[in-house]
Scaffold this active site. Structure first.
Site, PDB file in Angstrom:
ATOM      1  N   THR A 185      -7.024  -3.398 -14.299  1.00 55.56           N
ATOM      2  CA  THR A 185      -5.266  -3.972 -14.118  1.00 55.56           C
ATOM      3  C   THR A 185      -4.610  -4.377 -14.984  1.00 55.56           C
ATOM      4  OG1 THR A 185      -5.754  -6.361 -12.759  1.00 55.56           O
ATOM      5  CG2 THR A 185      -6.193  -4.198 -11.656  1.00 55.56           C
ATOM      6  N   GLU A 329      -8.090  -1.045  -7.801  1.00 55.62           N
ATOM      7  CA  GLU A 329      -9.206  -2.073  -7.487  1.00 55.62           C
ATOM      8  C   GLU A 329      -9.624  -0.454  -6.733  1.00 55.62           C
ATOM      9  OE1 GLU A 329      -6.777  -3.419  -7.799  1.00 55.62           O
ATOM     10  OE2 GLU A 329      -6.878  -5.507  -8.699  1.00 55.62           O
ATOM     11  N   LYS A 437      11.938 -14.701   0.567  1.00 58.81           N
ATOM     12  CA  LYS A 437      12.041 -15.441   1.731  1.00 58.81           C
ATOM     13  C   LYS A 437      13.244 -16.529   1.752  1.00 58.81           C
ATOM     14  CE  LYS A 437       7.199 -16.101   1.014  1.00 58.81           C
ATOM     15  NZ  LYS A 437       5.988 -16.574   0.142  1.00 58.81           N
ATOM     16  N   TRP A 442      11.373 -13.068   6.049  1.00 54.42           N
ATOM     17  CA  TRP A 442      11.508 -12.371   4.560  1.00 54.42           C
ATOM     18  C   TRP A 442      11.765 -11.239   5.296  1.00 54.42           C
ATOM     19  CZ3 TRP A 442       5.117 -12.083   4.467  1.00 54.42           C
ATOM     20  CH2 TRP A 442       4.554 -13.218   3.689  1.00 54.42           C
TER      21      TRP A 442
HETATM   22  P1  ADP Z   1      -1.356  -1.801 -11.490  1.00 59.21           P
HETATM   23  O1  ADP Z   1      -1.145  -3.391 -11.703  1.00 59.21           O
HETATM   24  O2  ADP Z   1      -1.652  -1.327 -13.064  1.00 59.21           O
HETATM   25  O3  ADP Z   1      -0.087  -0.979 -12.185  1.00 59.21           O
HETATM   26  P2  ADP Z   1      -1.919   0.217 -10.160  1.00 59.21           P
HETATM   27  O4  ADP Z   1      -2.119   0.882  -9.722  1.00 59.21           O
HETATM   28  O5  ADP Z   1      -3.213  -1.002  -9.234  1.00 59.21           O
HETATM   29  O6  ADP Z   1      -1.659  -0.191 -11.188  1.00 59.21           O
HETATM   30  O7  ADP Z   1      -1.490  -1.121  -8.838  1.00 59.21           O
HETATM   31  C1  ADP Z   1      -1.281  -1.676  -7.832  1.00 59.21           C
HETATM   32  C2  ADP Z   1       0.037  -1.776  -7.143  1.00 59.21           C
HETATM   33  O8  ADP Z   1       0.622  -0.316  -6.608  1.00 59.21           O
HETATM   34  C3  ADP Z   1       0.225  -1.333  -5.725  1.00 59.21           C
HETATM   35  O9  ADP Z   1      -0.611  -2.932  -4.963  1.00 59.21           O
HETATM   36  C4  ADP Z   1       1.442  -1.951  -4.902  1.00 59.21           C
HETATM   37  O10 ADP Z   1       1.799  -3.217  -5.243  1.00 59.21           O
HETATM   38  C5  ADP Z   1       1.862  -0.492  -5.714  1.00 59.21           C
HETATM   39  N1  ADP Z   1       1.988   0.229  -4.916  1.00 59.21           N
HETATM   40  C6  ADP Z   1       1.309   1.167  -5.710  1.00 59.21           C
HETATM   41  N2  ADP Z   1       1.235   2.879  -4.850  1.00 59.21           N
HETATM   42  C7  ADP Z   1       2.872   2.054  -4.406  1.00 59.21           C
HETATM   43  C8  ADP Z   1       3.754   2.371  -3.300  1.00 59.21           C
HETATM   44  N3  ADP Z   1       3.546   4.001  -2.582  1.00 59.21           N
HETATM   45  N4  ADP Z   1       4.731   1.895  -2.638  1.00 59.21           N
HETATM   46  C9  ADP Z   1       5.122   0.686  -3.187  1.00 59.21           C
HETATM   47  N5  ADP Z   1       4.088  -0.306  -3.886  1.00 59.21           N
HETATM   48  C10 ADP Z   1       3.114   0.698  -3.806  1.00 59.21           C
END
Ligand code: ADP
Length: 542
Positions: A185, A329, A437, A442
């Protein structure tokens, strides 16, 4: 009593075996790093993947050893992908957009033994190679004619390297739970964490992705994954497309609007997938150049929230936008937005309301939302909760990290805050660390951003919480305008007024030349918080 069915382990290389046997002449087209368009087939890719496996085996790479790639989406990368996994080694895709120090950290943590890379990244790797002692050999995805002089250890051109093998080789045999691939990640907070996919999880995920309401391409489709193989397991496309016999178009290093458009158009692409920034560039290019894409049917967009204006732009072009949510993940698909009953016949704004949610989970992903104490929250489309997930393609632990990441029911906390509706549609309202917040309530930064980018002069918008003496935190809207456009704070606020609850309205708007992004195309809120750390609201000072 046990069932009397064959034990047919779910192994990744069975996918390329199937593609070669049943869809052997189907094309894989690449804009090569060297420049020209390159064409090959699934049968040829399998042939070369076997040579990769044979060469790695001769080098002494064993089951469980890590082999890294830092490379664009190309046919060679795909050959390496299957070749590495087919001998039980772990294909570790490294994101070249990370800071060099992060790359060093990740490679050392993974203890990669071999590194395969593109010409693009040779200079970068030369600078850091002495800090990555576990790497025994560098293989450059090119041929002899393009191979540069390099200081990289035991460097060889990929084409020369596989030419040393005759391909008379069989995949290794191992259990389906064996590790197949690894992806860290991006670690915007703390050190990067290694996600370790298994053969079984990848195959199950491919089947899940092939659900027609998810990625669902067919043998007659053409898929262009703009999403790189190094971003979250390429959203599963490097497995799902070959398993269906779908033609693949690999964009190589050029991801700007004009280049992506050119491939979408000339190769008559029907499905594509990428993050919102990529689509922003494409849509801008198409609007300026007055271009159309009559063959494009579906665009999958995820990684960050897909703005309503973008969903509408695709619908107006006759393209079905599928808003997807997931994370590294989760292999990574969690939800995909498609219209299901009772929404299937909706049009216009009503359809947009549903498509703007992140969609619903396919079979294989279970979800719940809870409060901070872990108590499940109602699926009423209103109540925010921590989003937790469980399924056979979802992490239960991180590589070499001794920490329990599951709750007592085996669910993984995604770190996202979301609502669920009674039909299973999920709407991300924030990352838990980004939610604002205000006075104990929220405010969703994503909702405000989505609304602000609907303003015709706004290119991109980000909302961060800024300390407020009375309300704790209040939203500050940060805006990057489209090139050559002018707008005032009042223009933007007036546009938003009436479209959200009064108390959600940003307290101020600040204009910036560019909004920073992470290595995976997300808005880098950490950098914005740093940039605006001394900012105080005009009203708060009064
Ligand atoms: P990295 O953290 O390496 O950039 P990830 O793709 O694993 O890659 O990141 C996942 C996160 O991206 C999710 O937990 C979420 O917060 C955000 N995310 C992914 N797709 C969306 C979406 N369609 N809308 C909003 N947030 C998103």
């Amino acid at each position: 009593m046990l069932g009397l069915m064959q034990n047919w382990p779910l192994l990744c290389h069975r996918i390329i075996d199937h593609a070669a046997a049943i869809h052997g002449q189907q094309e894989v087209v690449t804009r090569s790093v060297e420049g020209p368009i390159h064409r090959t087939t699934y049968a040829a890719i399998r042939g070369n993947a076997l040579k990769v496996g044979q060469q790695l085996d001769r080098h002494g790479i064993k089951i469980g050893d890590r082999v890294a790639t830092i490379a664009w989406n190309t046919w060679r990368h795909l050959e390496a992908w299957y070749g590495i996994m087919g001998i039980g080694a772990v294909c570790h895709t490294v994101n070249p957009r990370l800071f060099p120090d992060q790359i060093v950290w990740i490679v050392n943590h993974a203890q990669d033994r071999i590194m395969m890379t593109d010409l693009t990244f040779v200079p970068l790797l030369e600078k850091i190679a002495d800090k990555m002692p576990s790497v025994e050999r560098y293989i450059v995805f090119t041929d002899r004619a393009h191979m540069p002089q390099t200081t990289l250890k035991n460097a060889i051109a990929y084409e020369d390297w596989i030419a040393e093998a005759d391909g008379d080789f069989r995949w290794k045999e191992f259990d389906e739970n064996t590790a197949a691939a690894m992806c860290y990640t991006s670690g915007t907070t703390g050190d990067p964490k290694g996600v370790l996919y298994s053969h079984r999880s990848n195959v199950l995920h491919a089947m899940m992705a092939n659900n027609p309401d998810a990625l669902g391409t067919r043998a007659k489709d053409t898929m262009l994954p703009v999403v790189p193989l190094f971003h979250a397991n390429s959203w599963g496309i490097a497995f799902s497309a070959p398993s269906m016999g779908t033609k693949l178009v690999m964009p190589g290093p050029k991801l700007d609007g004009a280049s992506v458009y050119e491939l979408l158009s000339t190769e008559k692409v029907t499905y594509s997938a990428g993050v919102p920034t990529v689509w922003l560039m494409l849509l801008q290019y198409m609007a300026t150049e007055k271009k159309t894409l009559p063959d494009l049917k579906v665009v999958v967009c995820g990684g960050s929230a897909m703005p309503r204006s973008m969903i509408k732009a695709f619908m107006d072009m006759g393209v079905e936008p599928r808003h997807a949510w997931g994370m590294t993940e989760m292999s990574p698909l969690g939800t995909v937005g498609a219209l299901k009953p009772p929404f299937a016949n909706l049009t216009g704004e009503a359809a947009l309301d549903v498509l703007q949610t992140q969609g619903y989970p396919p079979f294989g992903v279970q979800m719940k939302i809870t409060d901070d104490a872990g108590k499940p929250q109602p699926w009423d489309a209103k109540t925010f909760g921590r989003l937790k997930v469980s399924g056979p393609s979802i992490s239960k632990a991180y590589y070499r990290l001794d920490a329990n990441i599951l709750d007592e029911d085996g669910f993984f906390d995604t770190g996202d805050v979301a609502t669920m509706d009674p039909y299973g549609y999920m709407r991300i309202t924030d990352r838990s660390k980004d939610v604002i917040k205000s006075g104990g309530e929220w405010i969703s930064s994503i909702d405000l951003e989505n609304l602000a980018v609907g303003h015709p002069k706004v290119l991109e918008a980000a909302v961060i919480g800024v300390q407020h003496p009375k309300w704790d935190e209040r939203p500050l809207l940060i805006v990057q305008l489209k090139p050559d456009q002018q707008a005032t704070r009042e223009d933007i606020l007036q546009y938003m007024d009436g479209k959200i609850a009064k108390w959600w309205m940003p307290d101020d708007v600040q204009f910036v030349d560019s909004i920073p992004h992470t290595a995976t195309g997300k808005i880098l809120k950490i950098a914005l918080r740093e940039q605006f750390k001394d900012y105080r609201f005009p009203t708060a000072a009064a």
